[in-house]
Design a protein around this motif. Structure first.
Motif, PDB file in Angstrom:
ATOM      1  N   UNK A   1     -33.908 -33.549 -51.605  1.00 56.48           N
ATOM      2  CA  UNK A   1     -32.573 -33.251 -51.793  1.00 56.48           C
ATOM      3  C   UNK A   1     -31.574 -33.901 -50.926  1.00 56.48           C
ATOM      4  N   UNK A   2     -31.972 -34.768 -49.632  1.00 52.77           N
ATOM      5  CA  UNK A   2     -31.365 -35.293 -48.786  1.00 52.77           C
ATOM      6  C   UNK A   2     -30.859 -36.713 -50.433  1.00 52.77           C
ATOM      7  N   UNK A   3     -31.461 -36.555 -50.872  1.00 52.02           N
ATOM      8  CA  UNK A   3     -30.952 -38.212 -51.964  1.00 52.02           C
ATOM      9  C   UNK A   3     -30.335 -37.557 -52.812  1.00 52.02           C
ATOM     10  N   UNK A   4     -29.544 -36.340 -53.004  1.00 50.12           N
ATOM     11  CA  UNK A   4     -29.053 -36.586 -54.018  1.00 50.12           C
ATOM     12  C   UNK A   4     -27.269 -36.501 -54.066  1.00 50.12           C
ATOM     13  N   UNK A   5     -26.727 -37.389 -54.530  1.00 47.32           N
ATOM     14  CA  UNK A   5     -25.474 -37.423 -54.261  1.00 47.32           C
ATOM     15  C   UNK A   5     -24.513 -36.859 -55.073  1.00 47.32           C
ATOM     16  N   UNK A   6     -24.677 -36.099 -55.917  1.00 48.15           N
ATOM     17  CA  UNK A   6     -24.226 -34.513 -56.623  1.00 48.15           C
ATOM     18  C   UNK A   6     -25.471 -33.624 -57.153  1.00 48.15           C
TER      19      UNK A   6
ATOM     20  N   UNK B   1     -26.144 -26.545 -54.758  1.00 51.59           N
ATOM     21  CA  UNK B   1     -27.634 -27.261 -55.152  1.00 51.59           C
ATOM     22  C   UNK B   1     -27.444 -27.648 -56.781  1.00 51.59           C
ATOM     23  N   UNK B   2     -28.866 -27.716 -57.036  1.00 56.18           N
ATOM     24  CA  UNK B   2     -29.535 -28.843 -57.660  1.00 56.18           C
ATOM     25  C   UNK B   2     -30.971 -28.164 -58.188  1.00 56.18           C
ATOM     26  N   UNK B   3     -31.431 -28.216 -59.019  1.00 58.67           N
ATOM     27  CA  UNK B   3     -33.061 -28.064 -59.360  1.00 58.67           C
ATOM     28  C   UNK B   3     -33.989 -29.572 -59.153  1.00 58.67           C
ATOM     29  N   UNK B   4     -34.942 -28.639 -58.440  1.00 59.41           N
ATOM     30  CA  UNK B   4     -35.610 -29.596 -57.482  1.00 59.41           C
ATOM     31  C   UNK B   4     -35.957 -29.100 -56.234  1.00 59.41           C
ATOM     32  N   UNK B   5     -36.981 -30.251 -55.693  1.00 63.15           N
ATOM     33  CA  UNK B   5     -37.251 -29.948 -54.391  1.00 63.15           C
ATOM     34  C   UNK B   5     -36.745 -30.149 -53.806  1.00 63.15           C
ATOM     35  N   UNK B   6     -37.010 -28.983 -51.724  1.00 63.61           N
ATOM     36  CA  UNK B   6     -35.971 -29.577 -51.058  1.00 63.61           C
ATOM     37  C   UNK B   6     -36.439 -30.656 -50.397  1.00 63.61           C
TER      38      UNK B   6
ATOM     39  N   UNK C   1     -31.934 -27.913 -46.408  1.00 60.38           N
ATOM     40  CA  UNK C   1     -32.341 -27.266 -48.033  1.00 60.38           C
ATOM     41  C   UNK C   1     -33.193 -26.377 -48.359  1.00 60.38           C
ATOM     42  N   UNK C   2     -33.090 -25.735 -49.225  1.00 56.37           N
ATOM     43  CA  UNK C   2     -34.183 -24.721 -49.075  1.00 56.37           C
ATOM     44  C   UNK C   2     -33.985 -24.175 -50.577  1.00 56.37           C
ATOM     45  N   UNK C   3     -35.151 -24.021 -51.136  1.00 49.28           N
ATOM     46  CA  UNK C   3     -35.312 -24.371 -52.645  1.00 49.28           C
ATOM     47  C   UNK C   3     -35.980 -22.376 -52.378  1.00 49.28           C
ATOM     48  N   UNK C   4     -35.399 -22.128 -53.713  1.00 43.49           N
ATOM     49  CA  UNK C   4     -35.974 -20.300 -54.463  1.00 43.49           C
ATOM     50  C   UNK C   4     -36.985 -20.687 -55.819  1.00 43.49           C
ATOM     51  N   UNK C   5     -38.198 -20.265 -54.774  1.00 46.12           N
ATOM     52  CA  UNK C   5     -38.960 -20.014 -55.457  1.00 46.12           C
ATOM     53  C   UNK C   5     -40.093 -20.042 -54.781  1.00 46.12           C
ATOM     54  N   UNK C   6     -41.218 -19.409 -55.551  1.00 40.67           N
ATOM     55  CA  UNK C   6     -42.030 -18.450 -54.461  1.00 40.67           C
ATOM     56  C   UNK C   6     -42.601 -18.637 -52.788  1.00 40.67           C
ATOM     57  N   UNK C   7     -42.923 -20.430 -53.024  1.00 40.08           N
ATOM     58  CA  UNK C   7     -43.435 -20.437 -52.011  1.00 40.08           C
ATOM     59  C   UNK C   7     -42.454 -21.246 -50.663  1.00 40.08           C
TER      60      UNK C   7
ATOM     61  N   UNK D   1     -28.979 -16.593 -61.754  1.00 39.95           N
ATOM     62  CA  UNK D   1     -30.643 -17.008 -60.569  1.00 39.95           C
ATOM     63  C   UNK D   1     -30.417 -18.164 -60.570  1.00 39.95           C
ATOM     64  N   UNK D   2     -30.795 -19.074 -59.385  1.00 38.26           N
ATOM     65  CA  UNK D   2     -31.122 -20.316 -59.142  1.00 38.26           C
ATOM     66  C   UNK D   2     -32.393 -20.314 -59.066  1.00 38.26           C
ATOM     67  N   UNK D   3     -33.532 -19.652 -59.287  1.00 36.62           N
ATOM     68  CA  UNK D   3     -34.667 -19.412 -59.451  1.00 36.62           C
ATOM     69  C   UNK D   3     -34.932 -21.155 -59.908  1.00 36.62           C
ATOM     70  N   UNK D   4     -35.909 -22.090 -58.551  1.00 35.89           N
ATOM     71  CA  UNK D   4     -36.450 -23.920 -59.251  1.00 35.89           C
ATOM     72  C   UNK D   4     -35.254 -23.797 -58.177  1.00 35.89           C
ATOM     73  N   UNK D   5     -34.182 -23.888 -58.118  1.00 36.28           N
ATOM     74  CA  UNK D   5     -33.330 -24.600 -57.906  1.00 36.28           C
ATOM     75  C   UNK D   5     -33.766 -25.125 -56.484  1.00 36.28           C
ATOM     76  N   UNK D   6     -32.574 -25.887 -55.558  1.00 38.54           N
ATOM     77  CA  UNK D   6     -32.585 -26.303 -54.097  1.00 38.54           C
ATOM     78  C   UNK D   6     -31.311 -26.021 -53.415  1.00 38.54           C
ATOM     79  N   UNK D   7     -31.630 -24.696 -52.633  1.00 38.02           N
ATOM     80  CA  UNK D   7     -29.632 -24.690 -52.255  1.00 38.02           C
ATOM     81  C   UNK D   7     -29.577 -25.835 -51.008  1.00 38.02           C
ATOM     82  N   UNK D   8     -28.368 -26.959 -50.688  1.00 44.03           N
ATOM     83  CA  UNK D   8     -28.165 -27.813 -50.163  1.00 44.03           C
ATOM     84  C   UNK D   8     -26.905 -26.812 -49.429  1.00 44.03           C
ATOM     85  N   UNK D   9     -27.198 -26.994 -47.421  1.00 42.23           N
ATOM     86  CA  UNK D   9     -26.018 -27.303 -47.135  1.00 42.23           C
ATOM     87  C   UNK D   9     -26.070 -28.300 -46.602  1.00 42.23           C
ATOM     88  N   UNK D  10     -24.588 -28.741 -46.134  1.00 46.97           N
ATOM     89  CA  UNK D  10     -23.754 -30.218 -45.594  1.00 46.97           C
ATOM     90  C   UNK D  10     -22.518 -30.371 -45.366  1.00 46.97           C
ATOM     91  N   UNK D  11     -22.176 -30.869 -44.034  1.00 48.33           N
ATOM     92  CA  UNK D  11     -20.753 -30.389 -44.015  1.00 48.33           C
ATOM     93  C   UNK D  11     -19.838 -32.195 -43.748  1.00 48.33           C
TER      94      UNK D  11
END
Length: 127
Positions: free
Chosen positions: A108-113, A100-105, A50-56, A28-38
């Motif tokens: 996500x645009x600040x993540x370098x890796x 994907x990384x653990x964190x909020x959507x 980015x879209x987060x896997x969370x209840x909300x 599972x990636x619950x709590x993670x945010x999945x990112x799309x980039x090109x």
């Protein structure tokens, strides 16, 4: 071990829509945010959203050239994420990735890796 697999890229005509998929397997990636980039040849990586896997629901769109023509969604039951692109243009030709990384959507645009990576799927838009 969690793996991401992007798919759906193909040759399309300008003006066509296209939906890319990212399948999450191995856990599972619950709590993670999945990112799309090109990334197009010779160009820098471009964050799309980015879209987060969370209840909300947490979705965040980057200020990319696709903004306004792209929608992110997820299917929790099937562990799938989707990138719906509309009115494609030749300049949208690129390799598209999910990661994907653990964190909020909205961070996500600040993540370098990314902790989790999917392989790219190629989209070619002909004029």
């Amino acid at each position: 071990q969690v793996q991401l697999v992007a798919s759906g890229g193909r040759l399309v005509q300008a003006g066509d829509p296209l939906r890319l998929s990212c399948r999450i397997s191995g856990g599972t990636i619950f709590g993670y945010t999945l990112v799309w980039f090109r990334q197009a040849p010779g160009k820098e990586r471009e964050f799309l959203g980015a879209i987060r896997w969370a209840d909300e629901e947490e979705t965040y769109y980057g200020d990319s050239a696709l903004k306004g023509r792209v929608t992110l969604s997820r299917d929790n039951a099937h562990n799938m994420a989707y990138l719906q692109m509309n009115s494609l243009r030749p300049e949208d030709t690129a390799d598209y990735y999910c990661a994907a990384n653990y964190g909020h959507a909205n961070q996500a645009d600040e993540w370098a890796d990314y902790e989790l990576w999917g392989q790219g799927t190629q989209v070619i838009v002909s004029s």
